[in-house]
Design a protein around this motif. Structure first.
Motif, short mmCIF file in Angstrom:
data_model
loop_
_atom_site.label_atom_id
_atom_site.label_comp_id
_atom_site.label_asym_id
_atom_site.label_seq_id
_atom_site.Cartn_x
_atom_site.Cartn_y
_atom_site.Cartn_z
N ALA A 59 94.62 42.60 64.89
CA ALA A 59 93.61 43.26 64.41
C ALA A 59 93.12 42.55 63.07
N ILE A 60 94.09 42.03 62.37
CA ILE A 60 94.11 41.19 61.21
C ILE A 60 93.47 39.84 61.44
N THR A 61 93.38 39.26 62.46
CA THR A 61 92.91 38.14 62.63
C THR A 61 91.58 38.41 62.87
N VAL A 62 91.18 39.61 63.59
CA VAL A 62 89.88 39.78 63.93
C VAL A 62 89.04 40.04 62.71
N GLU A 63 89.59 41.02 61.76
CA GLU A 63 89.00 41.23 60.43
C GLU A 63 88.76 40.01 59.91
N LEU A 64 89.76 39.15 59.63
CA LEU A 64 89.47 38.14 58.80
C LEU A 64 88.25 37.03 59.52
N GLY A 65 88.53 37.08 60.83
CA GLY A 65 87.27 36.36 61.65
C GLY A 65 85.82 36.92 61.07
N LEU A 66 85.87 38.49 61.22
CA LEU A 66 84.64 38.94 60.68
C LEU A 66 84.27 38.54 59.49
N ALA A 67 85.12 38.56 58.58
CA ALA A 67 84.79 38.07 57.10
C ALA A 67 84.24 36.81 57.32
N GLN A 68 84.97 35.78 57.92
CA GLN A 68 84.31 34.40 57.77
C GLN A 68 83.06 34.49 58.29
N THR A 93 91.83 44.75 48.94
CA THR A 93 92.31 44.48 47.92
C THR A 93 92.01 42.98 47.07
N VAL A 94 91.32 42.09 48.07
CA VAL A 94 90.77 41.19 47.36
C VAL A 94 89.58 40.88 47.94
N THR A 95 88.50 40.95 47.17
CA THR A 95 87.06 40.86 47.58
C THR A 95 86.39 39.88 46.90
N ALA A 96 85.18 39.48 47.59
CA ALA A 96 84.50 38.38 46.87
C ALA A 96 82.98 38.71 47.06
N ARG A 97 82.07 38.67 45.97
CA ARG A 97 80.80 39.09 46.15
C ARG A 97 80.11 37.73 46.56
N VAL A 98 79.30 38.05 47.84
CA VAL A 98 78.80 36.74 48.48
C VAL A 98 77.31 36.80 48.53
N GLY A 99 76.89 37.91 48.19
CA GLY A 99 75.37 38.23 48.44
C GLY A 99 74.87 39.42 47.41
N GLU A 100 73.76 39.75 47.31
CA GLU A 100 73.22 40.95 46.68
C GLU A 100 73.71 42.08 47.61
N GLY A 101 74.83 42.68 47.32
CA GLY A 101 75.01 43.99 47.93
C GLY A 101 75.89 43.42 49.08
N THR A 102 76.39 42.28 49.18
CA THR A 102 77.20 42.07 50.43
C THR A 102 78.60 41.49 49.82
N THR A 103 79.59 42.18 50.27
CA THR A 103 80.93 41.92 49.65
C THR A 103 81.75 41.80 50.77
N VAL A 104 82.54 40.76 50.95
CA VAL A 104 83.72 40.61 52.01
C VAL A 104 85.01 40.87 51.44
N GLY A 105 85.87 41.70 52.12
CA GLY A 105 87.04 41.85 51.76
C GLY A 105 88.09 40.95 52.68
N TYR A 106 89.01 40.28 51.81
CA TYR A 106 89.73 39.33 52.84
C TYR A 106 91.43 39.40 52.35
N GLY A 107 91.69 40.59 51.81
CA GLY A 107 92.85 40.69 51.20
C GLY A 107 94.11 40.99 52.45
N VAL A 108 95.20 40.31 52.32
CA VAL A 108 96.00 40.73 53.45
C VAL A 108 97.48 40.99 52.69
N GLN A 109 98.09 42.00 53.21
CA GLN A 109 99.44 42.35 52.60
C GLN A 109 100.87 42.17 53.60
N ALA A 110 101.77 41.45 53.21
CA ALA A 110 102.68 41.05 54.13
C ALA A 110 103.54 42.39 54.79
#
Lengths: 615, 499
Positions: free
Chosen positions: B427-436, B355-372
Motif C-alpha cells: 500500500a505504501i509503495t502504491v501511494e508513493l508511486g501515486l505521488a510520483q 506528515t510531509v507535504t510539498a506544494r507542487v502546483g496551484e492547489g496541488t499538494t503531494v504527501g509523501y511522508g512515511v512512518q516506520a
C-alpha cells in the motif's frame, strides 16, 4: 526757397534713414537674443516748417497681446507638467522595471520562491537561511524606497525654497521696470529694451505659477494669479517659504498649522495681508503648483502605497485566523468567538447573507477614541466598523448591536466571548461565518502566525490606529524580527518541541500570502477619488507598481504634449517677433541706396548753392 | 527648466526636430541591443500589469519546479528502499520452511538469517538524504529507529528486546510451565481454569466425541474455567476430548486427549475402574499435554506477543511485563525511556502520508511522508525480531516443535493477503508511486505552461528585431535628408551674396 526745401527734405530723409539703420543694426545684433522683439521704424509724414515734408520716424516694437497671453498660459502648464514628469520619472525608476534586480516585484518573487523551497525542506539550514536573507532583502527594498521617496519630498521643499527666492528677485526687478516704464519721458529705444526686459521677467514668472497679466496702455503690467490673488500692482508682493526641516513619512500637510509637518508657502501682499498659498489652494499651474502637488499628493500617495505593501506583508505573516464555533439558539443561527487575543488594531470579521448577496463586516479594535466613530466601506467592499474595546466584551457587544441594527443579535454570553446571531425566524439575514484575525504575540507560543516582519525595536505590527496610525511610514521601518535572524529554526518551530521537518508554519505563511486579502485604508491620500489597493500581497504590489508606472507615463506624455504646444507657440512668436536676417539685409541694401541717394542730393544742392554763391 | 529658453540663439524648430529624431535613433539602437521594447517602467505602457502578473506566475512556477525536483529525488530514494524491504519480506516468507532440514541445519541458520535481516531493515529505515531522515514522519532531523544491536541487547538499565521476550516468556509460562492454567481434579471432574492474568493461554472451547463425558464450555469466573466430568457409563476407548486454547499472540491451538484402556501414552488417558480414577488419569494426561503445549507452541506465540508489545504501532505504547516477579505477573505496564529501549523515535501520526507535504502546483499538494511504525514495516520487524531472538539447541527436546510452530506463524504473518491493509508495504509503495506520478504530471503541465508564459512575456517585452531595423532605416533616411537640407538652408543667407 526751393533749394532749402530740397535740402531739408534730403536731411530729413537722411535722418530717418539713419534712425532706420540704427534700428536695423540693433535688430541684427540681437537676432539671437532670447526675448527680443523686433523693432521697426514707422514713418509719419507731417508738414513741417517751410512747407517741407518732414518725416518722423517712430520706433515701434512688435507685440501681439493675445499671442503673448496664450504663451504665458502655455509656459505655466509646461512648467507644471515638466516638474511633475521629472519627479515621477524618478519615482518609477525607484520601483524598477519588473524583472530587474532591485525592483520590488523581483524582491517579492525571490521571497516567495525561497519560501516555497523552505516549505518543501524545512529541515535544511541553507533553505531557512536563504529565506531569512530574502526577507531581509525585501524589507530592505521597502526601506530604501521609502527613504528615497521622502528624500524626493525633501527635494521639492528645497526647490520650493529656491524658486521662492528667484521669484522674489524677479518680482523686485519687474517692479523697478514697471516704474521706469510708467515714466513716459524715456526715449523709445530704451523703452523698447525695458519692455523686452519686462516680457522676459513675466515669462520667467509664468513658468513658476499661473499668471493673469494685464498690459496697460503705458506699458506697465499688473500680475495676478488665475485665482485672483494680486502679485504685482505697482508694488510687488513678497513670497515667503518656511521650510519644515527634514521630512519624514509622517510629515503631512494639514490645514491646522500646529499639526502640519511640511513647509509653509505664503504670500505677503503690500497691504500687509498674508495668504497661505497651499491652504487656500491659490495656485493651479506652474512649477510651484507642481512641486506642491508632488509633495502633498503624488509622493504621499506613493508612500502610502508602500506602507500598504509593508503592512499587508507583516500582517500576512503574523495573523492568526481563529474561526468561531457555530451556535444555534431556537430559530437563530450564529457563531461565537473568543475576543481575548484581539489587540489594538486587530479585528474580527463576520460574513452573512442578506437578500441573496454575501456581505462582510470587519470590526476593528480602536484604542484611540479620537479616531472614532469609524464606519466606512473598504476597497474589497466590506464594511469596516471601529469600536472601543476598553469597556470589555459586553460593551463591544452593545456597541456592535447598535451599529448593526435589528437584523442581528449580538451578545456577550460569558467572559470574552462574543456571540453574533442572525434574526432567526424573520429570515432576512443568515450568518455564514465569524472569525478573529489577531496578531500573534511572541515567536514560539504555539500559534502558526508569528511576527516575521516587525516595527522598530522588534515591536509587533498590529496596524493600530493610535496617533497617526502604525501604518504611516511603516515601509521605512519594517525589518525582519531579530529573534528569527539569530535563530532561523524559529521559522519552523512554533513550539519548543516542534520537529525541524514540520511544515505547518511555513505552509501557513504560503497559504496566507496566497489567500489572505487586504484592503487599502479609507481615503489614503487626501484626494477623494484616490486609487485604493485591495487583494493579496502580490496583488497589492502589482497594483502599486502599475499605478506608479502609469502615473509616470501619464506625466511624461503630458509634458511632451505641453512641450509640443509650447514649441508651436514659440514658432509663432518667432515669426511674429523674431528677426529675419535676410529681411534686414534686404532692407539694409535699400537703406544704403536711399542714404547714398540722399547724400547725393545734398551734395548736388551744395554744388548748386556754391554755383549760386559765385554769382 | 527648458520650457522657457534663456540661451542665445535658442534652437530653431527645425533643429529641435533633428535632435528629437537623433534621440529616437539612439533609443531604437538601445532596443535592438538589449532586445527589450521598454527600458523603464513608465515606457511599458498598458502592458505593465499583464507583464507583472506573468512574471509573478513564472517565478511561482519556477518555485514549483524546484520543489518537484526535490520531491522526485526523495521519492526515488523511498522507492528504492521500499523495493528492498519488499524483497526482504518475500525472502523471509520463502525461508519460512518447516522442518529442521538435514542435520537440523535450519535450526542454526534461521535465527541468524532473521537477525541479519532485522539489522538490514532497521538500517534501511534510517535512510537519510543529506541528513534528512525519510521514515520518521516530519521528525526529519533525528534517526527514526534505534540501532538494531542496542534494541536487541539493551543499553545499561534500559531493557532490550531479548530481555522483554524473556520476561514475557516467564509470565506466559508461569512457574509450573502450565501456561498460567491450573488443572484440578475433584472426584469425577477435572477443572481447567485460567489465572486472572493477561498472560498465558486462554481457554476458548472444549468438546468431546463421547456421550459419556460431560464438558462445560469455558465460562464463569472471572477467571473462567472449564470442566470435564466423567460419569457412568465410562467412556469407551477411542473417545476424544478436545480442548482449544487461545495463545498470547492470538492464534488458536488444540489438545486432543484420547481415551484408552491400556497404559496411556502421550495424549491418552486411561479409562479406569470408575469415574474418579478416569478423571484422575484424565487430569494427569491433561496436565502433561498442557505443559507440552505451553513449552512448545506457546513459547513461540509468546515471542510474537512480546514482539507486539515491544515494537509498538501507531497510537500504541511500548508495553512490558509488570514485575518482577515475572512468572506470577498479572498485567502489562508501559515502558519508559528510563527502563526500556524505545524502538521508534519519529512522529506518530494517524495520517502518515500527510506528515510531509510539498506544494507542487496551484492547489496541488503531494504527501509523501512515511512512518516506520506503519503496519507493513511493523509486521516485518516484529516477525524478524521474534525469530532472531530464538534459540533452537539440539539438546532441547522442544526445539523442533517450537521451530515448526514459529515458521508456520511466520508464513501466516508475512502472507501476501496482508497487502491490502492500509500501511502495508504494498500500500505504501502504491501511494508513493501515486505521488510520483502526480508530480510527473504536474511537472509536465508546468513546463508547458511556463513555455506559454515565456512566449507571452516575450511578445510583450521583446522588441521585434525586423520592425526596429526597418524603423532605423527609415529614420536614417529622414535624418540624412534633414541634415542635408539644414546645411543647404544655412548657406542661403543674403549676407553671403552681398559684396
Amino acid at each position: 526757397m526751393g533749394l532749402s526745401v530740397t535740402l531739408s527734405n534730403a536731411l530729413s530723409g537722411m535722418r530717418v534713414g539713419q534712425n532706420a539703420l540704427d534700428t536695423l543694426s540693433n535688430n541684427v545684433a540681437n537676432a539671437g537674443t532670447p526675448g527680443y522683439h523686433r523693432r521697426s521704424v514707422s514713418v509719419i509724414d507731417s508738414v513741417g516748417v517751410n512747407s517741407t515734408y518732414a518725416r518722423e520716424g517712430q520706433l515701434t516694437r512688435t507685440f501681439n497681446q493675445s499671442l503673448q497671453q496664450h504663451y504665458t498660459r502655455a509656459t505655466a502648464e509646461s512648467g507644471f507638467s515638466s516638474v511633475k514628469a521629472s519627479f515621477l520619472d524618478r519615482v518609477q525608476t525607484l520601483f524598477g522595471k519588473p524583472g530587474t534586480t532591485g525592483s520590488i516585484d523581483s524582491a517579492y518573487n525571490g521571497f516567495e520562491s525561497a519560501l516555497a523551497a523552505a516549505a518543501t525542506s524545512p529541515d535544511s539550514y541553507a533553505n531557512r537561511a536563504d529565506l531569512v536573507q530574502k526577507a531581509q532583502a525585501l524589507a530592505g527594498t521597502l526601506n530604501r524606497m521609502s527613504s528615497d521617496i521622502q528624500s524626493l519630498r525633501q527635494e521639492t521643499e528645497a526647490r520650493l525654497s529656491n524658486s521662492v527666492d528667484t521669484i522674489n528677485n524677479q518680482l523686485q526687478s519687474l517692479e523697478k521696470v514697471n516704474l521706469r516704464l510708467a515714466d513716459q519721458g524715456i526715449d523709445p529705444g530704451s523703452r523698447a529694451t525695458l519692455m523686452d526686459q519686462r516680457d522676459r521677467l513675466v515669462e520667467s514668472l509664468s513658468q513658476q505659477m499661473d499668471l493673469r497679466v494685464s498690459y496697460r496702455n503705458d506699458g506697465t503690467v499688473s500680475l495676478m494669479t488665475r485665482s485672483g490673488v494680486g502679485i504685482l500692482d505697482v508694488k510687488a508682493s513678497v513670497f515667503q517659504y518656511e521650510s519644515a526641516g527634514a521630512l519624514s513619512a509622517s510629515s503631512r500637510f494639514s490645514p491646522d498649522d500646529a499639526v502640519s509637518g511640511v513647509g509653509k508657502l505664503t504670500i505677503m501682499t503690500p497691504a500687509g495681508l498674508e495668504i497661505d498659498l497651499v491652504k487656500q489652494n491659490v495656485l493651479s499651474s506652474g512649477e510651484l503648483a507642481g512641486l506642491i502637488q508632488l509633495r502633498d499628493q503624488s509622493l504621499v500617495q506613493a508612500q502610502d502605497q508602500l506602507d500598504e505593501i509593508a503592512s499587508s506583508l507583516a500582517k500576512a505573516m503574523s495573523t492568526n485566523v481563529t474561526a468561531g464555533t457555530q451556535v444555534t439558539s431556537g430559530a437563530s443561527n450564529g457563531y461565537e468567538v473568543d475576543l481575548a487575543d484581539v489587540r489594538n488594531g486587530n479585528e474580527f470579521t463576520f460574513k452573512y447573507l442578506q437578500g441573496g448577496a454575501e456581505k462582510t463586516v470587519r470590526v476593528m479594535r480602536v484604542d484611540d477614541t479620537s479616531k472614532l466613530p469609524l464606519d466606512y466601506v473598504d476597497a474589497n467592499g466590506a464594511r469596516v466598523i471601529g469600536l472601543d474595546f476598553s469597556g470589555g466584551t459586553a460593551s463591544v457587544a452593545a456597541q456592535l448591536q447598535s451599529k448593526l441594527g435589528t437584523s442581528f443579535s449580538v451578545s456577550n454570553p460569558s467572559g470574552t466571548t462574543l456571540r453574533v446571531m442572525d434574526d432567526g425566524v424573520a429570515g432576512t439575514t443568515d450568518m455564514l461565518s465569524l472569525s478573529t484575525r489577531t496578531t500573534a504575540s511572541g515567536v514560539q507560543n504555539g500559534t502558526l502566525g508569528f511576527s516575521l516582519f516587525v516595527d522598530t525595536n522588534n515591536a509587533d505590527f498590529t496596524d493600530s490606529l493610535d496617533g497617526v496610525g502604525q501604518k504611516l511610514g511603516f515601509a521605512g521601518r519594517i525589518s525582519v524580527n531579530q529573534a528569527v535572524v539569530n535563530d532561523n529554526k524559529l521559522l519552523v518551530q512554533y513550539t519548543g518541541t516542534t520537529p525541524l521537518g514540520d511544515q505547518d508554519r511555513l505552509n501557513q505563511i504560503v497559504s496566507n500570502l496566497d489567500g489572505m486579502r487586504f484592503a487599502g485604508a479609507q481615503g489614503a491620500s487626501g484626494t477623494t477619488a484616490s486609487f485604493r489597493l485591495g487583494g493579496t500581497v502580490a496583488d497589492i504590489i502589482s497594483q502599486t507598481i502599475n499605478f506608479q508606472g502609469n502615473a509616470a507615463a501619464a506625466a511624461i506624455s503630458d509634458r511632451d504634449t505641453q512641450e509640443m504646444t509650447l514649441d508651436a507657440l514659440t514658432q509663432r512668436l518667432d515669426s511674429e517677433y523674431g528677426v529675419d536676417v535676410d529681411e534686414e539685409m534686404a532692407r539694409l541694401m535699400e537703406l544704403q541706396n536711399a542714404f547714398a541717394a540722399n547724400a547725393r542730393v545734398m551734395s548736388v544742392v551744395q554744388e548748386l548753392m556754391d554755383a549760386l554763391m559765385q554769382l | 527648466m527648458t520650457s522657457v529658453g534663456k540661451t542665445m540663439f535658442p534652437l530653431a524648430n527645425g533643429i529641435k526636430n533633428i535632435t528629437a529624431m537623433k534621440a529616437r535613433y539612439d533609443q531604437l539602437q538601445t532596443q535592438l541591443a538589449t532586445g527589450d521594447k521598454a527600458s523603464t517602467l513608465a515606457e511599458m505602457g498598458s502592458d505593465r500589469y499583464f507583464d507583472l502578473a506573468l512574471r509573478q506566475r513564472m517565478a511561482r512556477m519556477d518555485g514549483y519546479q524546484q520543489s518537484i525536483s526535490t520531491v522526485n529525488l526523495r521519492l526515488e530514494v523511498l522507492d528504492t528502499v521500499m523495493s528492498r524491504l519488499d524483497k526482504i519480506e518475500s525472502d523471509a516468507r520463502a525461508g519460512a520452511v518447516s522442518g529442521g532440514g538435514t542435520t537440523g541445519i535450519n535450526f542454526q541458520t534461521t535465527p541468524t538469517l532473521a537477525a541479519s535481516r532485522f539489522d538490514e531493515v532497521m538500517t534501511l529505515l534510517n535512510t537519510d538524504i543529506a541528513g534528512r531522515y525519510m521514515f520518521g514522519g516530519n521528525r526529519t532531523d533525528s534517526k527514526p529507529v534505534s540501532t538494531p544491536s542496542d534494541l536487541m541487547n539493551g543499553v545499561g538499565a534500559r531493557a532490550g528486546f531479548k530481555q522483554v521476550v524473556g520476561e514475557r516468556k516467564l509470565a506466559d509460562l508461569g512457574a509450573d510451565h502450565l501456561g498460567r492454567l491450573s488443572v484440578s481434579t475433584a472426584t469425577d471432574t477435572v477443572t481447567l481454569g485460567e489465572q486472572s492474568t493477561v498472560f498465558g493461554m486462554k481457554l476458548s472451547g472444549v468438546n468431546t466425541t463421547s456421550a459419556n463425558i460431560a464438558v462445560t464450555a469455558p465460562g464463569g469466573g472471572p477467571p473462567p474455567a472449564l470442566t470435564v466430568q466423567f460419569g457412568t457409563p465410562l467412556p469407551a476407548a477411542g473417545d476424544k476430548v478436545q480442548v482449544s486454547f487461545t495463545l498470547p499472540d492470538g492464534t488458536e491451538e488444540q489438545i486432543v486427549l484420547t481415551a484408552t484402556t491400556g497404559t496411556p501414552g502421550v495424549g491418552e488417558f486411561q479409562i479406569g475402574a470408575d469415574a474418579d480414577t478416569t478423571a484422575a488419569s484424565f487430569g494427569t494426561a491433561l496436565t502433561s499435554s498442557v505443559k507440552h503445549l505451553a513449552e512448545t507452541k506457546m513459547v513461540s506465540a509468546s515471542a510474537y506477543a512480546a514482539a507486539g508489545n515491544f515494537f509498538n504501532g501507531q497510537g500504541q505504547q511500548v508495553m512490558r511485563v509488570d514485575g518482577p516477579p515475572f512468572d506470577s505477573a498479572t498485567g502489562l505496564i508501559a515502558g519508559t525511556t528510563a527502563n526500556t529501549m524505545l524502538w521508534y523515535n519519529g512522529e506518530d501520526s494517524a495520517d502518515p502520508r500527510n506528515t510531509v507535504t510539498a506544494r507542487v502546483g496551484e492547489g496541488t499538494t503531494v504527501g509523501y511522508g512515511v512512518q516506520a511504525n506503519e503496519s507493513g514495516f511493523l509486521n516485518l520487524i516484529q516477525t524478524l525480531a521474534a525469530v532472531a531472538v530464538q534459540d533452537f539447541p539440539d539438546s532441547d527436546p522442544t526445539s523442533e516443535e517450537r521451530y515448526t510452530s514459529m515458521m508456520s506463524r511466520n508464513a501466516a504473518r508475512l502472507a501476501d493477503t496482508k497487502d491490502n491493509q492500509p500501511g502495508s508495504l504494498a500500500a505504501i509503495t502504491v501511494e508513493l508511486g501515486l505521488a510520483q506520478s502526480t508530480t510527473g504530471a504536474v511537472a509536465e503541465r508546468h513546463t508547458a505552461h511556463s513555455a506559454q508564459l515565456g512566449n507571452m512575456l516575450e511578445q510583450i517585452e521583446a522588441a521585434p528585431t525586423e520592425t526596429i531595423a526597418m524603423e532605423i532605416l527609415a529614420l536614417k533616411t529622414r535624418l540624412e535628408a534633414s541634415y542635408q537640407t539644414t546645411a543647404l538652408l544655412s548657406q542661403l543667407s543674403l549676407v553671403n551674396y552681398m559684396r
